[in-house]
Write a protein that holds these residues in place. Structure first.
Motif, PDB file in Angstrom:
ATOM      1  N   PRO A 122       6.317  -3.295 -11.387  1.00  0.00           N
ATOM      2  CA  PRO A 122       6.665  -1.871 -11.342  1.00  0.00           C
ATOM      3  C   PRO A 122       8.164  -1.613 -11.525  1.00  0.00           C
ATOM      4  O   PRO A 122       8.996  -2.213 -10.838  1.00  0.00           O
ATOM      5  CB  PRO A 122       6.196  -1.436  -9.949  1.00  0.00           C
ATOM      6  N   VAL A 123       8.478  -0.709 -12.464  1.00  0.00           N
ATOM      7  CA  VAL A 123       9.839  -0.246 -12.721  1.00  0.00           C
ATOM      8  C   VAL A 123       9.761   1.268 -12.926  1.00  0.00           C
ATOM      9  O   VAL A 123       8.676   1.850 -12.962  1.00  0.00           O
ATOM     10  CB  VAL A 123      10.456  -0.938 -13.959  1.00  0.00           C
ATOM     11  N   THR A 124      10.922   1.928 -13.078  1.00  0.00           N
ATOM     12  CA  THR A 124      10.906   3.382 -13.229  1.00  0.00           C
ATOM     13  C   THR A 124      12.041   3.858 -14.117  1.00  0.00           C
ATOM     14  O   THR A 124      13.135   3.274 -14.115  1.00  0.00           O
ATOM     15  CB  THR A 124      11.007   4.077 -11.856  1.00  0.00           C
ATOM     16  N   HIS A 125      11.777   4.951 -14.869  1.00  0.00           N
ATOM     17  CA  HIS A 125      12.811   5.518 -15.738  1.00  0.00           C
ATOM     18  C   HIS A 125      13.869   6.270 -14.933  1.00  0.00           C
ATOM     19  O   HIS A 125      14.985   6.473 -15.411  1.00  0.00           O
ATOM     20  CB  HIS A 125      12.176   6.469 -16.758  1.00  0.00           C
ATOM     21  N   ARG A 157       0.810  -1.215   0.000  1.00  0.00           N
ATOM     22  CA  ARG A 157       0.000   0.000   0.000  1.00  0.00           C
ATOM     23  C   ARG A 157       0.848   1.272   0.000  1.00  0.00           C
ATOM     24  O   ARG A 157       0.491   2.260  -0.633  1.00  0.00           O
ATOM     25  CB  ARG A 157      -0.920   0.010   1.236  1.00  0.00           C
ATOM     26  N   ILE A 158       2.008   1.223   0.635  1.00  0.00           N
ATOM     27  CA  ILE A 158       2.803   2.438   0.744  1.00  0.00           C
ATOM     28  C   ILE A 158       3.319   2.916  -0.616  1.00  0.00           C
ATOM     29  O   ILE A 158       3.542   4.107  -0.831  1.00  0.00           O
ATOM     30  CB  ILE A 158       3.977   2.221   1.729  1.00  0.00           C
ATOM     31  N   HIS A 159       3.477   2.000  -1.575  1.00  0.00           N
ATOM     32  CA  HIS A 159       3.983   2.393  -2.893  1.00  0.00           C
ATOM     33  C   HIS A 159       3.005   3.305  -3.630  1.00  0.00           C
ATOM     34  O   HIS A 159       3.424   4.205  -4.369  1.00  0.00           O
ATOM     35  CB  HIS A 159       4.260   1.152  -3.739  1.00  0.00           C
ATOM     36  N   TYR A 160       1.717   3.063  -3.458  1.00  0.00           N
ATOM     37  CA  TYR A 160       0.721   3.858  -4.181  1.00  0.00           C
ATOM     38  C   TYR A 160       0.769   5.337  -3.787  1.00  0.00           C
ATOM     39  O   TYR A 160       0.377   6.202  -4.569  1.00  0.00           O
ATOM     40  CB  TYR A 160      -0.689   3.317  -3.925  1.00  0.00           C
ATOM     41  N   PHE A 161       1.226   5.626  -2.580  1.00  0.00           N
ATOM     42  CA  PHE A 161       1.095   6.985  -2.044  1.00  0.00           C
ATOM     43  C   PHE A 161       2.435   7.708  -1.939  1.00  0.00           C
ATOM     44  O   PHE A 161       2.529   8.722  -1.270  1.00  0.00           O
ATOM     45  CB  PHE A 161       0.413   6.923  -0.679  1.00  0.00           C
ATOM     46  N   TRP A 175      12.278   0.101  -0.487  1.00  0.00           N
ATOM     47  CA  TRP A 175      12.610   1.277  -1.275  1.00  0.00           C
ATOM     48  C   TRP A 175      11.496   1.502  -2.290  1.00  0.00           C
ATOM     49  O   TRP A 175      11.103   0.601  -3.021  1.00  0.00           O
ATOM     50  CB  TRP A 175      13.933   1.080  -1.976  1.00  0.00           C
ATOM     51  N   SER A 176      10.981   2.741  -2.339  1.00  0.00           N
ATOM     52  CA  SER A 176       9.891   3.073  -3.246  1.00  0.00           C
ATOM     53  C   SER A 176      10.270   4.303  -4.065  1.00  0.00           C
ATOM     54  O   SER A 176      10.116   5.433  -3.608  1.00  0.00           O
ATOM     55  CB  SER A 176       8.601   3.351  -2.453  1.00  0.00           C
ATOM     56  N   PRO A 177      10.765   4.124  -5.287  1.00  0.00           N
ATOM     57  CA  PRO A 177      11.085   5.283  -6.130  1.00  0.00           C
ATOM     58  C   PRO A 177       9.824   5.901  -6.723  1.00  0.00           C
ATOM     59  O   PRO A 177       8.739   5.330  -6.652  1.00  0.00           O
ATOM     60  CB  PRO A 177      11.975   4.671  -7.213  1.00  0.00           C
ATOM     61  N   ASP A 178       9.980   7.051  -7.324  1.00  0.00           N
ATOM     62  CA  ASP A 178       8.833   7.723  -7.927  1.00  0.00           C
ATOM     63  C   ASP A 178       8.654   7.276  -9.371  1.00  0.00           C
ATOM     64  O   ASP A 178       9.505   6.608  -9.961  1.00  0.00           O
ATOM     65  CB  ASP A 178       9.026   9.242  -7.863  1.00  0.00           C
ATOM     66  N   SER A 179       7.511   7.654  -9.934  1.00  0.00           N
ATOM     67  CA  SER A 179       7.216   7.474 -11.361  1.00  0.00           C
ATOM     68  C   SER A 179       7.311   6.022 -11.811  1.00  0.00           C
ATOM     69  O   SER A 179       7.810   5.718 -12.905  1.00  0.00           O
ATOM     70  CB  SER A 179       8.156   8.338 -12.206  1.00  0.00           C
ATOM     71  N   ALA A 186       6.479  12.587  -5.054  1.00  0.00           N
ATOM     72  CA  ALA A 186       7.697  13.155  -5.635  1.00  0.00           C
ATOM     73  C   ALA A 186       7.674  14.664  -5.439  1.00  0.00           C
ATOM     74  O   ALA A 186       6.663  15.329  -5.715  1.00  0.00           O
ATOM     75  CB  ALA A 186       7.782  12.807  -7.113  1.00  0.00           C
ATOM     76  N   ARG A 187       8.782  15.203  -4.959  1.00  0.00           N
ATOM     77  CA  ARG A 187       8.892  16.647  -4.714  1.00  0.00           C
ATOM     78  C   ARG A 187       9.274  17.365  -6.008  1.00  0.00           C
ATOM     79  O   ARG A 187      10.243  17.005  -6.673  1.00  0.00           O
ATOM     80  CB  ARG A 187       9.929  16.916  -3.619  1.00  0.00           C
ATOM     81  N   GLN A 188       8.473  18.357  -6.374  1.00  0.00           N
ATOM     82  CA  GLN A 188       8.714  19.121  -7.588  1.00  0.00           C
ATOM     83  C   GLN A 188       9.659  20.286  -7.307  1.00  0.00           C
ATOM     84  O   GLN A 188       9.946  20.634  -6.149  1.00  0.00           O
ATOM     85  CB  GLN A 188       7.385  19.633  -8.138  1.00  0.00           C
ATOM     86  N   ALA A 189      10.155  20.909  -8.387  1.00  0.00           N
ATOM     87  CA  ALA A 189      11.107  22.007  -8.259  1.00  0.00           C
ATOM     88  C   ALA A 189      10.522  23.185  -7.505  1.00  0.00           C
ATOM     89  O   ALA A 189      11.242  23.914  -6.810  1.00  0.00           O
ATOM     90  CB  ALA A 189      11.576  22.443  -9.644  1.00  0.00           C
ATOM     91  N   ASP A 190       9.198  23.399  -7.608  1.00  0.00           N
ATOM     92  CA  ASP A 190       8.570  24.528  -6.933  1.00  0.00           C
ATOM     93  C   ASP A 190       8.195  24.224  -5.489  1.00  0.00           C
ATOM     94  O   ASP A 190       7.540  25.025  -4.821  1.00  0.00           O
ATOM     95  CB  ASP A 190       7.337  24.990  -7.706  1.00  0.00           C
ATOM     96  N   GLY A 191       8.601  23.033  -4.991  1.00  0.00           N
ATOM     97  CA  GLY A 191       8.302  22.661  -3.611  1.00  0.00           C
ATOM     98  C   GLY A 191       6.998  21.913  -3.432  1.00  0.00           C
ATOM     99  O   GLY A 191       6.704  21.453  -2.336  1.00  0.00           O
ATOM    100  N   SER A 192       6.207  21.781  -4.493  1.00  0.00           N
ATOM    101  CA  SER A 192       4.953  21.030  -4.405  1.00  0.00           C
ATOM    102  C   SER A 192       5.230  19.530  -4.542  1.00  0.00           C
ATOM    103  O   SER A 192       6.335  19.103  -4.886  1.00  0.00           O
ATOM    104  CB  SER A 192       3.987  21.483  -5.492  1.00  0.00           C
ATOM    105  N   TYR A 193       4.205  18.718  -4.285  1.00  0.00           N
ATOM    106  CA  TYR A 193       4.337  17.272  -4.330  1.00  0.00           C
ATOM    107  C   TYR A 193       3.295  16.676  -5.279  1.00  0.00           C
ATOM    108  O   TYR A 193       2.201  17.218  -5.449  1.00  0.00           O
ATOM    109  CB  TYR A 193       4.147  16.662  -2.937  1.00  0.00           C
ATOM    110  N   ILE A 194       3.652  15.547  -5.880  1.00  0.00           N
ATOM    111  CA  ILE A 194       2.735  14.845  -6.755  1.00  0.00           C
ATOM    112  C   ILE A 194       2.906  13.344  -6.542  1.00  0.00           C
ATOM    113  O   ILE A 194       4.028  12.851  -6.401  1.00  0.00           O
ATOM    114  CB  ILE A 194       2.973  15.220  -8.244  1.00  0.00           C
ATOM    115  N   ARG A 195       1.781  12.623  -6.493  1.00  0.00           N
ATOM    116  CA  ARG A 195       1.819  11.166  -6.353  1.00  0.00           C
ATOM    117  C   ARG A 195       1.958  10.555  -7.742  1.00  0.00           C
ATOM    118  O   ARG A 195       1.047  10.639  -8.561  1.00  0.00           O
ATOM    119  CB  ARG A 195       0.555  10.645  -5.670  1.00  0.00           C
ATOM    120  N   THR A 196       3.088   9.929  -7.973  1.00  0.00           N
ATOM    121  CA  THR A 196       3.367   9.404  -9.305  1.00  0.00           C
ATOM    122  C   THR A 196       3.113   7.901  -9.423  1.00  0.00           C
ATOM    123  O   THR A 196       3.253   7.344 -10.519  1.00  0.00           O
ATOM    124  CB  THR A 196       4.837   9.683  -9.674  1.00  0.00           C
ATOM    125  N   ASN A 197       2.763   7.235  -8.325  1.00  0.00           N
ATOM    126  CA  ASN A 197       2.580   5.779  -8.359  1.00  0.00           C
ATOM    127  C   ASN A 197       1.153   5.343  -8.064  1.00  0.00           C
ATOM    128  O   ASN A 197       0.891   4.139  -7.970  1.00  0.00           O
ATOM    129  CB  ASN A 197       3.504   5.112  -7.327  1.00  0.00           C
TER     130      ASN A 197
END
Length: 803
Positions: free
Chosen positions: A602-605, A546-550, A622-626, A553-564
Motif C-alpha cells: 500500500p502506497v498513496t498519491h 485491520r485498522i487501515h481498511y477502515f 500511521w494510516s494515510p488515506d487513498s 477521509a474527511r471531505q470538504a462538505d464535512g462528510s467522510y469516505i473510506r478510501t482504503n
C-alpha cells in the motif's frame, strides 16, 4: 556509602553461599523425567534407551509402554544424554542444567531413518539449533529457554535473544521489534502452543508485533522455533518471519515453585499435578512491573518521571486421557499503562529527554488470549490437532496539547485534547490439522483455519486551524471481518541424505474479496556427515492491519469516505540458498544468501514517499488515506554464522549480516527502506566456572555493531512556522544516523541448595555507555531540534529462587 552498600549487596550472598557449601557435606541430587516420541506422529516410543554420558558406572534406563522414563539421584550440574531407538536417528542432548530446586522434565523427539542401510545413514549428532518443525529446509533454527536469559542483554525476552541471530536487526533499545532481512516487524507471526496470538508485548499498539517489555514468560517455555524466510505452508498471513513458541507442561510428579524479581517485574510461579499420581497438571505465573511496585510503595521518582505500569498472567492446564486424547487449556494476558506529561517536566532537567513537543500523552494497552487444544491419535501414524481460541486486544491513546509563550508553559494542565484513539479487536478462531506418516519416507499434512475478527475502532483528531475547534473522525467503525485459510504439505525423503519439503497455502479475506494460492518448496541435501546444502522458495502474503481498511477521509462538505477498504493482500516472493558445515561436535558454520521481491504494498498519491513497508516499529501506526496496492520493494543479502554450542563450560556465537532493503512509493522513486541498516555484526560468548557441585559462576558478554537507523530529516524553519515537528519528506530515508554500537555484560551466581536453588545476576546494559541516537524532534520550548538518546549504561538485577 553507596559503594559499600553495593559491595555488601553483591559479595555477602556469594560469601554466605560458599560458607553454606563448606557446612553441608552431602552431595545434592535431582531427578530427570521425560517422554520419548516419534517426531512426526508424536506417538510414544516404548523401549527407547536413555543413557547419561560420562558416568562410571554407566547410568541409564528405557522408556515404558507410554514412552516415559525416570532417572533418580543424579548429581546436580551439567549432564549429557544419549537417546537411541532401533530404526531412528540418535539424539544427543548436551550440557543440560540440573538444579536442586526443580526437576528436569524433557520431551524428546526421534526421527525415523528413511533407509536403514549403513551406506546412507548419517551418524552426525543432532545439533542444538535444528528446528522442531521438520518441514523447514532453510532460514530456521530452534532455541532453548536458557538462551533467552543466558545471552547478555536478552533479559529473558525471546525477541531480544533472537536479535543475535543472522538476518535479525534490533537497534532500538526502547522496543523489542524483530526486523528480519529489512522487512517491517509488522510482518512477524506469533504462535504459542499452536495458537496464533496478537502482539504479546506490553505497550503494543494496533498493527505492531513488538513493544518495550515482553509478556512471554521464559520460565514457562520449552525449546521453540524461529523462522526468518520461506517458512513452511502451515504458517501464513505473515511476510517476514515466525516465532513458533512451545509451552512446557507442569511437573506431573511434584509441586514446584519459583519466585523472582528483575527487569520484567516481580513474579511468582507454581506448577505440579492437580492430584498426585494422576497425569493432569497445571502451570501458572504472574508478574507485576518492578517500577510499578516501587511507585505503589511510595517511592518518589521525581517530577515528570514516566513510570511504566504493567502486569501479566500466563497459565497452562494439561489433561491427558486414555481414550479421548490429550486436552490442553492455555491462557495469557496483560495490562499496561504509561503517562508521558510534558506539563510535569522540569525544563532545567536535561536527563528527562522524552516528549519535548508540547503534549501530555496517556497510553495504555491490554491483551488476552485463551485457547483450548485437543490432540487425538487415530493410530500410531495419524494424529489430529484441533484448536479453538478467543483473543482480545485494546490500545488507547489520549494526547493533550499545551500552549507555550517562548519557553514558558502559560496554560498548565490545559486539557486541550487534539487526539484520541481507541482500537479494540476480538478474534474468534478455530483450526484443525491432520498429520500422517505414510511410511519412513513420506509424511503429509493438511489444515484449515477459520477466523472472525470483531472490531471497534475510534480515532479522531483536531482539524488544523479550525475555528471553532472541530474534530475529524479518522476511524469510527464497528463490524466483523472473516478470514478462511488452509494448507497442505508433503515431505519426501529420497534417502537419509536428500529431503524434499513442499506445500501450498491459501487464504480468503472477505474484506478485499481475494483468494490467494501460495506455493512453498524446500530441498535439503546432506553432502556427508559434516556438510549440507539447502534451498527454499515461498510466495507469502499478508492482509493489512485491520485498522487501515477502515480509515476515513474527511471531505470538504464535512462528510467522510473510506478510501482504503478495498486494499489487497501484500505479497512477497522469497528465495534462499544455504550451506551448513559442522566443524566439530559442538562447532558449526552456516551461510545463507537470499532475495525477496515485495509487491502489492500500500502506497498513496497524497504522500508519494510513503509506503506501508516502512511502518510497524513504533508505538503507533500511521494510516494515510487513498492507499493503493502499487508499491514494491526488494531485500537481498548474505549472512554468516559461526557458532560453538555450550560445551566444556563455554559457548561463542558470531553472526554477520550484509544486506540492502529498498522500496518504491507512489512516486516510483527507488529509496532505502526505514529498516535498511546495511550491516549487523553480533559477537557474544560466555563461560561457566563450577565451584564444587553447588555453585556456578557465569560471565556472558555481547557486542553489536550495526549501521545506523535511517530517518526522515526535520525541516527546522517549517517547524518554527507550524509550531510542531515538520519533516522533509523529499529526503525520506536517504541518511542514516551514526552507527549503532553497544556492549552488554551479564554476571551470575547459581547455587544449588539441598531443596532449592537460587540465582543472582546483574546485567550491565550498554557497558561502554555509548551514546546511540534514538530520535530527533522539534523542541517547542527552545525552537531547536532536540536529540533523544537510547539507553546509556544501566545495571539490571535478577534474583530467582526455585523450590
Amino acid at each position: 556509602m553507596k559503594k559499600i552498600d553495593l559491595l555488601r549487596l553483591v559479595l555477602i550472598p556469594v560469601l554466605m553461599l560458599g560458607l553454606e557449601q563448606t557446612l553441608i557435606a552431602q552431595n545434592f541430587t535431582q531427578t530427570i523425567r521425560g517422554t520419548v516420541l516419534d517426531k512426526t506422529t508424536q506417538t510414544p516410543l516404548p523401549g527407547a534407551s536413555i543413557r547419561v554420558l560420562k558416568t562410571e558406572p554407566a547410568i541409564g534406563t528405557t522408556t515404558d509402554a507410554d514412552g516415559r522414563f525416570e532417572i533418580l539421584n543424579l548429581q546436580v550440574g551439567r549432564i549429557d544424554l544419549e537417546i537411541t531407538f532401533l530404526g531412528y536417528l540418535p539424539v544427543y542432548l548436551r550440557q543440560l542444567s540440573l538444579n536442586t530446586g526443580k526437576e528436569l522434565v524433557l520431551n524428546i523427539e526421534l526421527e525415523e531413518q528413511a533407509i536403514s542401510t549403513q551406506e546412507v545413514v548419517v551418524t552426525a549428532e543432532q545439533r542444538k539449533d535444528e528446528v522442531i518443525n521438520k518441514m523447514a529446509s532453510v532460514s530456521a533454527r530452534s532455541f532453548s529457554v536458557e538462551e533467552t536469559e543466558r545471552y547478555a542483554g536478552s533479559l529473558g525476552d525471546p525477541s531480544r535473544m533472537a536479535s543475535n541471530f543472522a538476518g535479525v536487526s534490533m537497534v532500538n533499545d526502547a522496543r523489542n521489534d524483530i526486523i528480519i532481512r529489512g522487512n517491517s516487524p509488522a510482518g512477524l507471526l506469533w504462535r504459542v502452543d499452536g495458537i496464533e496470538v496478537p502482539n504479546p508485548n506490553h505497550f503494543g499498539s494496533a498493527g505492531t508485533t513488538g513493544g518495550p517489555v515482553s509478556m512471554l514468560n521464559n520460565n514457562l517455555l520449552t525449546r521453540s522455533d524461529f523462522f526468518t524466510s520461506a517458512f513452511p505452508s502451515e504458517y501464513g498471513n505473515a511476510m517476514s518471519g515466525v516465532f513458533d513458541l512451545k509451552m512446557r507442561t507442569g511437573n506431573a510428579f511434584k509441586r514446584e515453585y519459583v519466585a523472582q524479581v528483575g527487569f520484567n517485574g516481580f513474579e511468582l510461579g507454581a506448577e505440579g499435578p492437580f492430584v498426585k499420581g494422576k497425569n493432569a497438571t497445571y502451570l501458572a505465573n504472574y508478574r507485576y512491573s518492578t517500577l510499578g511496585v516501587m511507585k505503589a510503595l511510595g517511592i518518589n521518582f521525581g517530577a515528570g518521571a514516566a513510570i511504566p505500569q504493567y502486569q501479566d498472567l500466563t497459565f497452562k492446564i494439561d489433561m491427558p486421557t486414555k481414550t479421548m486424547g490429550r486436552f490442553s487449556l492455555f491462557g495469557m494476558g496483560g495490562k499496561s499503562f504509561i503517562a508521558l506529561h510534558d506539563s510535569e517536566k522540569d525544563p532545567n532537567d536535561q536527563d528527562v529527554n522524552y516528549n519535548s513537543s508540547g503534549v501530555d500523552l496517556d497510553y495504555g494497552s491490554d491483551m488476552g488470549a485463551l485457547g483450548l487444544s485437543h490432540l487425538y491419535f487415530f493410530d500410531e501414524n495419524t494424529r489430529l490437532n484441533t484448536y479453538i481460541s478467543v483473543q482480545a486486544s485494546q490500545a488507547t491513546t489520549q494526547i493533550d496539547s499545551l500552549l507555550y509563550d517562548s519557553q514558558e508553559l502559560i496554560i498548565p494542565n490545559s486539557n486541550y485534547r487534539f487526539y484520541n484513539s481507541v482500537a479494540k479487536e476480538v478474534k474468534y478462531a478455530a483450526s484443525t490439522h491432520l498429520k500422517k506418516k505414510i511410511n519412513s519416507r513420506n509424511n503429509v499434512g493438511a489444515g484449515v483455519y477459520y477466523e472472525l475478527y470483531q472490531i471497534d475502532y475510534k480515532d479522531s483528531s483536531k482539524v488544523a486551524n479550525s475555528s471553532p475547534v472541530a474534530f475529524q473522525k479518522n476511524v469510527d467503525v464497528e463490524g466483523q471481518l472473516p478470514v478462511i485459510r488452509g494448507y497442505v504439505q508433503w515431505q519426501h525423503k529420497f534417502n537419509n541424505l536428500l529431503t524434499l519439503n513442499s506445500g501450498l497455502y491459501s487464504q480468503f479475506v472477505e474484506q478485499s474479496d481475494e483468494i490467494t494460492l501460495e506455493p512453498r518448496l524446500g530441498l535439503r541435501y546432506q553432502l556427508g556427515e559434516k556438510s549440507s546444502i539447502s534451498a527454499g522458495y515461498g510466495l507469502h502474503s499478508q492482509m493489512q492491519g485491520r485498522i487501515h481498511y477502515f480509515f476515513q477521509a474527511r471531505q470538504a462538505d464535512g462528510s467522510y469516505i473510506r478510501t482504503n477498504e478495498h486494499l489487497k493482500l501484500s505479497k512477497s516472493h522469497q528465495a534462499v540458498l544455504g550451506y551448513d558445515h559442522q566443524l566439530g561436535q559442538d562447532f558449526r558454520f552456516k551461510s545463507e544468501v537470499y532475495y525477496q521481491y515485495l509487491f502489492n504494498i500500500p502506497v498513496t498519491h497524497t504522500e508519494p514517499e510513503f509506503s506501508l513497508i516502512n511502518t510497524g516499529d513504533d508505538f503507533g501506526i500511521w494510516s494515510p488515506d487513498s492507499m493503493v496496492n502499487t508499491g514494491t520493494g526488494e531485500n537481498y543479502g548474505i549472512e554468516f554464522t559461526l557458532e560453538k554450542f555450550l560445551s566444556r563450560n563455554f559457548y561463542v556465537l558470531t553472526t554477520l549480516s550484509l544486506y540492502e532493503s529498498m522500496y518504491k512509493g507512489y512516486s516510483g522513486t527507488l529509496r532505502h527502506t526505514a529498516f535498511d541498516n546495511n550491516y549487523i555484526l553480533n559477537v557474544l560468548g560466555g563461560y561457566e566456572l563450577n565451584i564444587g557441585k553447588k555453585i556456578s559462576l557465569g560471565i556472558d558478554l555481547r557486542a553489536v555493531y550495526a549501521g545506523g537507523k535511517r530517518y526522515i530529516p526535520i525541516d527546522l524553519e517549517a517547524s518554527k512556522i507550524e509550531g510542531k515537528t515538520v519533516y522533509n519528506m523529499d529526503e525520506s530515508y536517504e541518511k542514516r544516523r551514526d552507527n549503532y554500537f553497544r556492549t552488554d555484560l551479564r554476571l551470575s551466581v547459581k547455587y544449588a541448595g539441598k531443596k532449592m536453588s537460587q540465582e543472582f545476576a546483574v546485567d550491565f546494559q550498554n557497558l561502554s555507555n555509548h551514546q546511540n541516537i534514538y530520535s530527533e524532534s522539534y523542541n517547542i520550548r527552545t525552537k531547536t531540534i532536540s536529540k533523544d538518546y537510547q539507553t546509556g549504561f544501566y545495571p539490571m538485577f535478577l534474583y530467582r529462587v526455585s523450590f
